[in-house]
Design an enzyme around this catalytic site. Structure first.
Site, PDB file in Angstrom:
ATOM      1  N   ARG A  45       3.785 -19.794   2.811  1.00 46.79           N
ATOM      2  CA  ARG A  45       3.367 -20.049   4.193  1.00 46.79           C
ATOM      3  C   ARG A  45       3.279 -21.550   4.495  1.00 46.79           C
ATOM      4  O   ARG A  45       3.442 -21.957   5.647  1.00 46.79           O
ATOM      5  CB  ARG A  45       2.046 -19.343   4.502  1.00 46.79           C
ATOM      6  CG  ARG A  45       2.185 -17.828   4.402  1.00 46.79           C
ATOM      7  CD  ARG A  45       1.074 -17.071   5.075  1.00 46.79           C
ATOM      8  NE  ARG A  45       0.947 -15.736   4.516  1.00 46.79           N
ATOM      9  CZ  ARG A  45       1.729 -14.698   4.820  1.00 46.79           C
ATOM     10  NH1 ARG A  45       2.693 -14.838   5.695  1.00 46.79           N
ATOM     11  NH2 ARG A  45       1.532 -13.522   4.242  1.00 46.79           N
ATOM     12  N   ARG A  66       0.831  -1.217   0.000  1.00 43.40           N
ATOM     13  CA  ARG A  66       0.000   0.000   0.000  1.00 43.40           C
ATOM     14  C   ARG A  66       0.858   1.257   0.000  1.00 43.40           C
ATOM     15  O   ARG A  66       0.523   2.244  -0.650  1.00 43.40           O
ATOM     16  CB  ARG A  66      -0.961  -0.032   1.194  1.00 43.40           C
ATOM     17  CG  ARG A  66      -2.115  -1.039   0.983  1.00 43.40           C
ATOM     18  CD  ARG A  66      -2.781  -1.392   2.291  1.00 43.40           C
ATOM     19  NE  ARG A  66      -3.972  -2.212   2.146  1.00 43.40           N
ATOM     20  CZ  ARG A  66      -3.968  -3.546   1.969  1.00 43.40           C
ATOM     21  NH1 ARG A  66      -2.829  -4.211   1.893  1.00 43.40           N
ATOM     22  NH2 ARG A  66      -5.108  -4.209   1.863  1.00 43.40           N
ATOM     23  N   SER A  77     -12.900  -9.993   2.216  1.00 38.68           N
ATOM     24  CA  SER A  77     -11.614  -9.833   1.552  1.00 38.68           C
ATOM     25  C   SER A  77     -11.178  -8.377   1.572  1.00 38.68           C
ATOM     26  O   SER A  77     -11.825  -7.500   0.992  1.00 38.68           O
ATOM     27  CB  SER A  77     -11.701 -10.315   0.099  1.00 38.68           C
ATOM     28  OG  SER A  77     -10.592  -9.825  -0.631  1.00 38.68           O
ATOM     29  N   ASP A 134      -4.182 -15.573   7.218  1.00 42.42           N
ATOM     30  CA  ASP A 134      -2.936 -16.146   6.691  1.00 42.42           C
ATOM     31  C   ASP A 134      -2.234 -17.035   7.709  1.00 42.42           C
ATOM     32  O   ASP A 134      -1.208 -17.639   7.400  1.00 42.42           O
ATOM     33  CB  ASP A 134      -1.988 -15.015   6.253  1.00 42.42           C
ATOM     34  CG  ASP A 134      -2.530 -14.286   5.026  1.00 42.42           C
ATOM     35  OD1 ASP A 134      -3.319 -14.882   4.269  1.00 42.42           O
ATOM     36  OD2 ASP A 134      -2.164 -13.107   4.832  1.00 42.42           O
ATOM     37  N   LYS A 143      -6.063 -19.132  -1.684  1.00 40.10           N
ATOM     38  CA  LYS A 143      -4.824 -18.402  -1.380  1.00 40.10           C
ATOM     39  C   LYS A 143      -3.744 -18.836  -2.376  1.00 40.10           C
ATOM     40  O   LYS A 143      -4.043 -19.363  -3.423  1.00 40.10           O
ATOM     41  CB  LYS A 143      -4.413 -18.649   0.075  1.00 40.10           C
ATOM     42  CG  LYS A 143      -5.414 -18.087   1.080  1.00 40.10           C
ATOM     43  CD  LYS A 143      -5.512 -16.586   0.966  1.00 40.10           C
ATOM     44  CE  LYS A 143      -6.548 -15.993   1.877  1.00 40.10           C
ATOM     45  NZ  LYS A 143      -6.767 -14.573   1.628  1.00 40.10           N
TER      46      LYS A 143
HETATM   47  C1  S3P Z   1      -4.329  -9.012   2.145  1.00 41.81           C
HETATM   48  C2  S3P Z   1      -5.576  -9.528   2.316  1.00 41.81           C
HETATM   49  C3  S3P Z   1      -5.842 -10.981   2.526  1.00 41.81           C
HETATM   50  C4  S3P Z   1      -4.566 -11.744   2.902  1.00 41.81           C
HETATM   51  C5  S3P Z   1      -3.407 -11.345   2.050  1.00 41.81           C
HETATM   52  C6  S3P Z   1      -3.120  -9.853   2.201  1.00 41.81           C
HETATM   53  C7  S3P Z   1      -4.187  -7.552   1.944  1.00 41.81           C
HETATM   54  O1  S3P Z   1      -6.357 -11.509   1.336  1.00 41.81           O
HETATM   55  O2  S3P Z   1      -4.781 -13.126   2.787  1.00 41.81           O
HETATM   56  O3  S3P Z   1      -2.242 -12.068   2.393  1.00 41.81           O
HETATM   57  O4  S3P Z   1      -3.056  -7.026   2.044  1.00 41.81           O
HETATM   58  O5  S3P Z   1      -5.203  -6.898   1.668  1.00 41.81           O
HETATM   59  P1  S3P Z   1      -7.948 -11.481   0.983  1.00 41.81           P
HETATM   60  O6  S3P Z   1      -8.328 -10.071   0.841  1.00 41.81           O
HETATM   61  O7  S3P Z   1      -8.051 -12.236  -0.306  1.00 41.81           O
HETATM   62  O8  S3P Z   1      -8.581 -12.184   2.126  1.00 41.81           O
END
Ligand code: S3P
Length: 448
Positions: A405, A37, A179, A332, A359
């Site tokens: 992971r 981000r 998500s 995760d 995932k």
């Molecule tokens: C993430 C959101 C999650 C997570 C990923 C990182 C993020 O995924 O599993 O490792 O940085 O927004 P989902 O949004 O698909 O749940």
């Protein structure tokens, strides 16, 4: 693509072996979600964004390259220290080649939101694992806002080509799955639409996008929605201004040395600067319920996120039931929780794991197969996983399916096993935690 990104590559195996006490003080690398981000919002901001503690894993480096291809000036100043000169919310240029996100769902899905509101044409791609993962969940709301999917592989998957639009319509969207990536893509698209873009989630997911967009000058309002959800309202067409970002240590990476210290007798490890955002700390809550000796020290606020040092000592864990509503806050961490459960007394029940199937691998299947290979009694019923632990775990060969992971989790199990646990490929660990092997060895882990 790098060698770690071609499915046919032979793999670099490794074996986690029964180890003596783990001791020491470590800072795991920067948080992956925050790192992606920081770069993406730096691209969209006017002026300079200085980042310290950036995770320099392959996933994030791919995002950095993509930001540069869209017009940002992205410079590495030193270890973890980066500078992004952004182009503003209307200044993206069409890249000359496809953007390759490697193994990273976060990178590619958030980027779809970034390009949505600008009149650019962008081709997006990734490795064999990412090409299998669902993109429709992000494309559906973006198309409703005015994005055009010019080309896509079967089932709306990668590789695909998007046309952004300077005339996006704001939306009110309830995410069908919990998500943060879908939520973030819609909010990022909303930056380019006039008026209010609203995202409703029935279960709150990590809120780094909301926090960091606010830090860059956007107006975002968050209200509760139902017992576990949130309603997020973003005001479109903000002026984003570059801002400093100090990336805290990734709780999802800290999870591996943390569980290793719990499982290996005599261990005493200090993990410093770990991000304690409550939407990320479900694993710590669960482990405390299991009887883990974890002390949270020196809790403080840094750059809008709370961080703390975690002191972890070897513990006798007992099985617990993890409710489905905790899943978004530890999504995760289920592979490493399953490893902790394998060494705990009694049964651990993990409910509501549907999202694990999409995932970097089908993690529910990969975890179940890994437990089976190591002789750990378990079963999957619907979306729930049941693991029966015990004082003695055998060991065996585990397949990692291009999933960092899975590799790290089962190497940790090896440290507390009788026979050792071997994994077929450690190459993908570099996507999120490039220093994992040397850091674990420094603590005393035997990984050959
Ligand atoms: C993430 C959101 C999650 C997570 C990923 C990182 C993020 O995924 O599993 O490792 O940085 O927004 P989902 O949004 O698909 O749940």
């Amino acid at each position: 693509m790098s060698s770690a990104h071609s499915e046919g590559h032979s793999g670099t195996p490794a074996t986690g072996l029964r180890s003596g006490p783990l001791k020491g003080r470590v800072r795991v690398p920067g948080d992956k979600s925050v790192s992606h981000r920081a770069l993406l919002f730096g691209l969209l901001a006017d002026g300079e964004t200085r980042i310290t503690g950036l995770l320099e894993g392959e996933d994030v480096l791919n995002t950095a390259r993509a930001c540069a291809a869209l017009g940002a000036k992205v410079e590495r100043l030193g270890e973890g220290e980066w500078r992004v000169e952004g182009v503003g919310t209307t200044g993206l240029s069409t890249p000359s080649t496809p953007l390759d996100f490697g193994n990273s769902g976060t990178g590619v899905r958030l980027m779809m939101g970034v390009v949505a509101g600008q009149p650019v044409e962008v081709s997006l791609d990734g490795d064999a694992s990412l090409r299998r993962r669902p993109m429709k969940r992000v494309l559906d709301p973006l198309v409703a806002m005015g994005v055009e999917v010019a080309e896509a592989a079967e089932g709306q998957r990668l590789p695909l080509r998007l046309h952004g639009s300077a005339a996006l319509k704001a939306t009110s969207y309830e995410t069908p799955v919990p998500s943060a990536q879908v939520k973030s893509a819609v909010l990022l698209a909303g930056l380019g639409a006039p008026g209010e873009t609203i995202v409703v989630e029935r279960e709150a997911t990590r809120d780094h996008t909301e926090r960091m967009l606010t830090h860059f000058g956007a107006q975002i309002r968050t209200e509760p929605h139902g017992p576990h959800g949130r309603r997020i309202t973003l005001q479109g067409h903000p002026h984003l201004k570059g801002a400093p970002v100090d990336v805290p240590a990734d709780p999802s990476s800290a999870a591996f040395p943390l569980v290793a210290a719990l499982l290996v007798p005599g261990s005493d490890v200090l993990l410093t600067d770990v991000m304690m955002n409550p939407l990320r700390t479900g694993l710590f809550t669960t482990l405390l319920e299991m009887g883990a000796d974890i002390t949270i020290e020196n809790e403080r606020l840094e750059g809008g996120e709370s961080v703390a040092d975690l002191r972890v000592r070897h513990s006798r864990l007992k099985g617990v039931e993890v409710p489905a509503e905790r899943a978004p806050a530890m999504i995760d961490e289920y592979p490493i929780l399953a490893v902790a459960a394998a060494c705990a007394e009694g049964e651990t029940v993990m409910r509501g794991l549907a999202e694990l199937r999409v995932k970097e691998s089908d993690r529910l299947a990969a975890v179940a197969d890994g437990l089976a290979a190591c002789g750990v009694p378990h079963r999957v019923e619907g979306d729930d996983l049941f693991v029966t632990g015990g004082p003695v775990v055998g060991g065996g060969p585990v397949t990692t399916h291009m999933d960092h992971r899975i590799a790290m989790s089962f190497l940790v199990l090896g440290l507390a096993s009788q026979k050792g646990v071997s994994v077929d490929d450690v190459a993908f660990i570099a996507t999120s935690f490039p220093s994992f092997l040397p850091m674990m060895r420094d603590l005393g882990a035997v990984i050959s």
